[in-house]
Scaffold this active site. Sequence first.
Site, PDB file in Angstrom:
ATOM      1  N   HIS A   1       0.682  -1.274  -0.022  1.00  6.53           N
ATOM      2  CA  HIS A   1       0.002  -0.029  -0.027  1.00  6.53           C
ATOM      3  C   HIS A   1       0.865   1.136   0.162  1.00  6.53           C
ATOM      4  O   HIS A   1       0.328   2.635  -0.184  1.00  6.53           O
ATOM      5  CB  HIS A   1      -0.991  -0.007   0.987  1.00  6.53           C
ATOM      6  CG  HIS A   1      -0.301   0.323   2.484  1.00  6.53           C
ATOM      7  ND1 HIS A   1       0.274  -0.499   3.137  1.00  6.53           N
ATOM      8  CD2 HIS A   1       0.045   1.654   3.150  1.00  6.53           C
ATOM      9  CE1 HIS A   1       1.024  -0.141   4.395  1.00  6.53           C
ATOM     10  NE2 HIS A   1       0.748   1.281   4.402  1.00  6.53           N
TER      11      HIS A   1
HETATM   12  C1  UD1 Z   1      -2.182   5.239   5.827  1.00  5.70           C
HETATM   13  C2  UD1 Z   1      -0.991   5.710   6.791  1.00  5.70           C
HETATM   14  C3  UD1 Z   1       0.013   4.652   6.720  1.00  5.70           C
HETATM   15  C4  UD1 Z   1      -0.507   3.149   7.185  1.00  5.70           C
HETATM   16  C5  UD1 Z   1      -1.934   2.962   6.497  1.00  5.70           C
HETATM   17  C6  UD1 Z   1      -2.629   1.611   6.730  1.00  5.70           C
HETATM   18  C7  UD1 Z   1      -0.633   8.083   6.802  1.00  5.70           C
HETATM   19  C8  UD1 Z   1       0.546   9.183   6.296  1.00  5.70           C
HETATM   20  N1  UD1 Z   1      -0.499   6.913   6.184  1.00  5.70           N
HETATM   21  O1  UD1 Z   1      -2.040   5.153   4.568  1.00  5.70           O
HETATM   22  O2  UD1 Z   1       1.079   4.883   7.514  1.00  5.70           O
HETATM   23  O3  UD1 Z   1       0.331   2.361   6.770  1.00  5.70           O
HETATM   24  O4  UD1 Z   1      -2.870   4.056   6.580  1.00  5.70           O
HETATM   25  O5  UD1 Z   1      -3.648   1.396   5.941  1.00  5.70           O
HETATM   26  O6  UD1 Z   1      -1.419   8.231   7.691  1.00  5.70           O
HETATM   27  N2  UD1 Z   1      -9.274   4.952   1.272  1.00  5.70           N
HETATM   28  C9  UD1 Z   1     -10.602   4.236   1.314  1.00  5.70           C
HETATM   29  N3  UD1 Z   1     -11.136   3.691   2.396  1.00  5.70           N
HETATM   30  C10 UD1 Z   1     -10.689   4.029   3.760  1.00  5.70           C
HETATM   31  C11 UD1 Z   1      -9.351   4.660   3.939  1.00  5.70           C
HETATM   32  C12 UD1 Z   1      -8.693   5.223   2.689  1.00  5.70           C
HETATM   33  O7  UD1 Z   1     -10.927   4.111   0.317  1.00  5.70           O
HETATM   34  O8  UD1 Z   1     -11.159   3.551   4.592  1.00  5.70           O
HETATM   35  C13 UD1 Z   1      -8.627   5.608   0.480  1.00  5.70           C
HETATM   36  C14 UD1 Z   1      -8.696   7.188   0.372  1.00  5.70           C
HETATM   37  O9  UD1 Z   1      -9.550   7.580  -0.245  1.00  5.70           O
HETATM   38  C15 UD1 Z   1      -7.271   7.358  -0.236  1.00  5.70           C
HETATM   39  C16 UD1 Z   1      -6.367   6.093  -0.212  1.00  5.70           C
HETATM   40  O10 UD1 Z   1      -7.476   5.127   0.396  1.00  5.70           O
HETATM   41  O11 UD1 Z   1      -7.319   7.641  -1.728  1.00  5.70           O
HETATM   42  C17 UD1 Z   1      -5.095   6.167   0.723  1.00  5.70           C
HETATM   43  O12 UD1 Z   1      -5.651   6.348   2.182  1.00  5.70           O
HETATM   44  P1  UD1 Z   1      -4.896   7.228   3.212  1.00  5.70           P
HETATM   45  O13 UD1 Z   1      -5.592   7.590   4.523  1.00  5.70           O
HETATM   46  O14 UD1 Z   1      -4.497   8.485   2.798  1.00  5.70           O
HETATM   47  O15 UD1 Z   1      -3.690   6.689   3.391  1.00  5.70           O
HETATM   48  P2  UD1 Z   1      -3.133   5.212   3.483  1.00  5.70           P
HETATM   49  O16 UD1 Z   1      -2.275   4.827   2.153  1.00  5.70           O
HETATM   50  O17 UD1 Z   1      -4.138   4.252   3.776  1.00  5.70           O
END
Ligand code: UD1
Length: 423
Positions: free
Chosen positions: A261
Amino acid sequence: MKIISVVGARPNFMKIDPFIKAINSFNKSLPLALSPPPPISHILIHTGQHYDERMSKAFFKALNLPEADINMGIGSGTHAEQVGNTMIAFEKILKAEKPDWVVVVGDVNATLACSVTAKKENIKCCHIEAGLRSGDMTMPEEINRLVTDRLSDLLLTPDRISSENLLREGIPESKIRFVGNIMIDTLEANRDIAIKLNISHILSRNLIKESATGDRQQATGNNIIESAIHNLATGELGKANPTSDIRHPKSFPEFCLVTLHRPSNVDRKEVLEPIVRFFLDEVTKELSMIWPVHPRTKKQLEEFGLFEDMLKHPGIIMLEPLGYHEMLRLNMDARVLLTDSGGLQEECTVLGTPCLTLRLNTERPITLREHGGASILVGNNIERIRSAYNIVHNLSRTPVRPELWDGHTAERCLGAILEYENY
Ligand code: UD1
């Protein structure tokens, strides 16, 4: 004493769970003391960075975590949006609740936003999982860790390497306590539940629905879910797994488990595509693969036009994000784990699962083979991944237990706060 603890994203939930349980046990034990101090009042805040049922709610249910007292509903956005919106909402909560301590865990955006806000409100901050350093300033998590550690009043470290990192940065020794790894408390408390899960059921319950595509259906001519797990469950590709034999009369074939991820691996096509090709063209020739896909990664695979190929490939099973026990169950039996997750690296160490970490650096050196752990750092260069894969996938499972990864870290975390307060 009033404590606010903060969670925001998936890896936080299993870190805060044992801490809340430690507070509850402390409060229950009070009437037995001679002149008991008042019970600790605790408020759980969820920033809402992760909001999907599978990325958040499922963990609260599985771990029996009480629902958050306040969910700030921050959701997705750029880093500045996530951090800024969290700070604005958290400041209001702090002004209303006036806690003595804010406890933050790990290195996600919630950790940074809430530690900064707490200190600006002059509230003491405790960081659980302090002192991890990758040295990689392109990682958002490294920035979060550096700022949070610089500001925290109490820094609770998972290993001695992390304590040394903090000392080297000039943090006074009096603020640092080596307490062990709190995630391993959760692993130890949930092993017995996980081992009872049936792997075929995990696969059929979590299969990505879009895998209702041609090849898989033709594989058995059966219903969609049956056909999707056909290649793995019939052992066409995998060999019978000797560790499964001990626990289950009907052994489950061996498999390679994958999670990815990190933006550095999934955000650019020129990086992600060769990794995917290596999985599909090489790894699946010998071992079936199981890949629970993070929402960020799914989005990228779709955008790069890779997702359909993966869904159609008979050697790889694409799953929705898994629950805590389901992931633990698969990790217990995986022949090898390919990951860029820090938490999984740690779990592989304790479970002994041979692990390749698809990163150039790690903030968790204790999980590497040279420090006695189960993992090899391979970055995202295919040559390197291939040669390390050829070594590790034939290694046997060798569980190790780093110092104080004993299932009692949460008690030591709370103990450190109580000691600070002379409670
Ligand atoms: C975040 C953390 C990372 C952790 C990871 C575990 C930060 C900087 N990063 O990264 O350290 O290892 O979580 O999962 O805080 N999204 C969904 N549904 C959700 C959550 C996210 O669809 O419930 C999508 C969002 O729209 C976004 C992408 O996933 O586009 C990434 O989500 P984001 O929370 O920005 O960071 P992670 O890559 O999950």
